[in-house]
Design a protein around this motif. Structure first.
Motif, PDB file in Angstrom:
ATOM      1  N   LYS A  74       0.815  -1.215   0.000  1.00 41.10           N
ATOM      2  CA  LYS A  74       0.000   0.000   0.000  1.00 41.10           C
ATOM      3  C   LYS A  74       0.851   1.268   0.000  1.00 41.10           C
ATOM      4  N   ILE A  75       2.023   1.202   0.643  1.00 45.64           N
ATOM      5  CA  ILE A  75       2.830   2.415   0.793  1.00 45.64           C
ATOM      6  C   ILE A  75       3.888   2.574  -0.282  1.00 45.64           C
ATOM      7  N   ASN A  76       3.995   1.595  -1.176  1.00 44.65           N
ATOM      8  CA  ASN A  76       4.996   1.695  -2.235  1.00 44.65           C
ATOM      9  C   ASN A  76       4.400   1.184  -3.536  1.00 44.65           C
ATOM     10  N   LYS A  77       4.238   2.089  -4.505  1.00 42.41           N
ATOM     11  CA  LYS A  77       3.588   1.729  -5.768  1.00 42.41           C
ATOM     12  C   LYS A  77       4.553   1.713  -6.945  1.00 42.41           C
ATOM     13  N   GLY A  78       5.847   1.849  -6.681  1.00 44.23           N
ATOM     14  CA  GLY A  78       6.814   1.938  -7.764  1.00 44.23           C
ATOM     15  C   GLY A  78       6.858   0.686  -8.625  1.00 44.23           C
ATOM     16  N   LYS A  79       7.231   0.866  -9.897  1.00 45.69           N
ATOM     17  CA  LYS A  79       7.290  -0.253 -10.834  1.00 45.69           C
ATOM     18  C   LYS A  79       8.336  -1.286 -10.420  1.00 45.69           C
TER      19      LYS A  79
END
Length: 507
Positions: free
Chosen positions: A72-77
């Protein structure tokens, strides 16, 4: 993060510095890699990168209980690719367990949950602490994905290689000597090195991926100076400090030094004072005039140069400026290296820059740990001036490409096509890249916070065109792009990101 009890083989979330929690696995360190003194920590190999580091136990969390929270807190590719790599590894591990003897005897077999003993200062080897019933983890551990494998997809297979430090390029200084036999994982780079040397007398050395998160870098014992704390310099200095380098900083606007002083840097009152206090001094400023003023101006670098002092110019400038600075430094007995960097503010913060170096080869070698801290790779290109030429060519290509992307987006809008659909199509085709995705997203969201100043890319285009004129080589595409950026500057976009060139097409 709360303290947890872990054992070798456990999947975890590891937190290092200001970087986000990242999925990894507790493994045995190489036998000749000692645990940091005075720290209770585990040795973790991270998924999706070439990183491995000693992580304090309070900076670790078990993987499964905190998976949803971390996602939830990290959406990076790249983060998602790392998570996919963990899941792929788990599926393969489960398949091996169920089919290990062909009769399902291992199914339902319980694994000991005895916690791993925390090593004290004199302990050097985690392998002796394994449960005797536990299979050697290095036989089936996953290999971290390199950048090349990530590009091929996160579902690529893993095979963990447990090689001694001396054969692991991630622990070995990435500037391999030409006479040394390379480790197998460096063979492609070594072959490329040989070809380039035969053709152009330049060399290319690939560093470990994502080295800014790599806790295995051994910082040089040389005193480092850094002049210029702009978008690029700030990230570079931060990573140098994180990796344990002793750094003295100076900036024209002194207030910018405060944050780095709090992080452990020392303060220099003038460029001359920094150079006189340090063994190697880097500079990273905006343009040729600023670079020359820094060296030749009052209380400038030249006033602090003494025989043996090293000066590394990281600014993107023209070859003529490099020639002038090199002569000024070496005339005083100093040693000179140019090392402009390819990248952006985000890549600088992440320690993922590409360093192009030329000049004094011995200075390049002395800067090994510094380049590892700030970048993912470095290239040595021969005599001073070559790096400036290469950097201008790179930025000419990038600037022209950015202008073309903006032109395409505005043409899509003018002809009634969806700009978002155009981006989706681009990101599924051969031009798919982080650069295209990020810059198009900037435009669609109207977010032009600078990652690379528009005024600087226009300056680089201008210098590249001039370099083409001197070589009697046409640069019509760059010339056209330059006019668009000049139009954007006239619309007060100079201090926005280069993607703000889009606004030149809609006004």
């Amino acid at each position: 993060m709360a303290t947890v009890h872990l054992r070798i083989g456990d999947l975890v979330w590891g937190k290092l510095g200001r970087y986000p929690p990242w999925p990894g696995k507790v493994v045995s360190p190489p036998k000749d890699l000692k645990k940091p003194r005075g720290k209770k920590c585990h040795f973790v190999k991270f998924f999706g990168t070439e990183d491995h580091a000693w992580i304090k136990i309070e900076q670790l969390k078990p993987y499964h209980p905190h998976k949803e929270e971390m996602i939830k807190i990290n959406k990076g590719k790249r983060f998602q690719q790392a998570v996919d790599a963990v899941e792929d590894f788990l599926k393969k591990a489960k398949g091996k367990e169920q089919g290990s003897d062909g009769k399902g005897e291992t199914k339902g077999k319980k694994t000991s949950n005895k916690p791993l003993k925390i090593l004290e200062e004199d302990d050097e080897d985690l392998s002796a602490l394994r449960d005797p019933s536990e299979k050697d983890l290095t036989d089936s551990d996953p290999e971290s994905l390199t950048a090349e494998k990530l590009g091929a997809g996160a579902s690529s297979g893993f095979k963990w290689k447990s090689s001694p430090v001396k054969n692991d390029p991630h622990f070995h200084h990435f500037l391999l000597s030409q006479s040394e036999k390379p480790a197998s994982s460096m063979e492609v780079t070594s072959k490329r090195l040989k070809i380039i040397e035969e053709d152009t007398s330049s060399t290319s050395i690939q560093a470990a991926d994502s080295t800014a998160i790599n806790g295995s870098i051994t910082p040089t014992d040389k005193r480092i100076g850094f002049l210029g704390l702009g978008l690029m310099g700030s990230g570079i200095v931060s990573n140098l400090l994180k990796m344990g380098h002793v750094v003295t900083v100076w900036n024209r606007t002194a207030e910018k030094c405060d944050l780095f002083i709090q992080e452990g840097a020392r303060l220099g009152r003038t460029p001359a004072e920094v150079v006189s206090m340090c063994d190697v001094t880097f500079s990273c400023v905006s343009d040729p005039k600023a670079a020359k003023d820094l060296v030749l101006g009052p209380s400038g670098v030249l006033q602090g140069i003494r025989p043996g002092k090293c000066y590394v110019e990281m600014s993107t400038v023209d070859p003529e400026t490099i020639a002038e600075l090199s002569q000024s430094i070496t005339t005083r007995g100093g040693r000179f290296l140019e090392a402009p960097v390819a990248g952006s503010q985000q890549l600088s913060n992440d320690g993922m820059l590409v360093i192009l170096a030329a000049g004094d080869r011995s200075v390049y070698e002395d800067c090994g740990s510094c380049f590892q801290a700030m970048g993912k790779s470095s290239f040595f290109l021969g005599e001073a001036g070559n790096a400036a030429k290469m950097m201008l060519i790179l930025n000419m290509v990038q600037g022209s490409f950015m202008a073309t992307i903006a032109e395409g987006l505005t043409l899509a809008q003018a002809t009634g096509q969806s700009q978002q659909t155009l981006l989706d199509i681009l990101c599924q085709g051969q031009m798919a890249s982080t650069f295209v995705d990020q810059k198009c997203q900037n435009i669609l969201q109207g977010n032009f916070k600078p990652d690379y100043y528009l005024k600087h890319i226009q300056k680089d285009l201008r210098l590249a065109i001039s370099m083409g004129d001197m070589a009697n080589h046409p640069t019509p595409m760059a010339a056209a792009a330059n006019e668009v950026y000049k139009r954007a500057k006239a619309l007060d976009q100079s201090d926005n990101d280069m993607s703000a060139v889009y606004r030149a097409y809609i006004h």
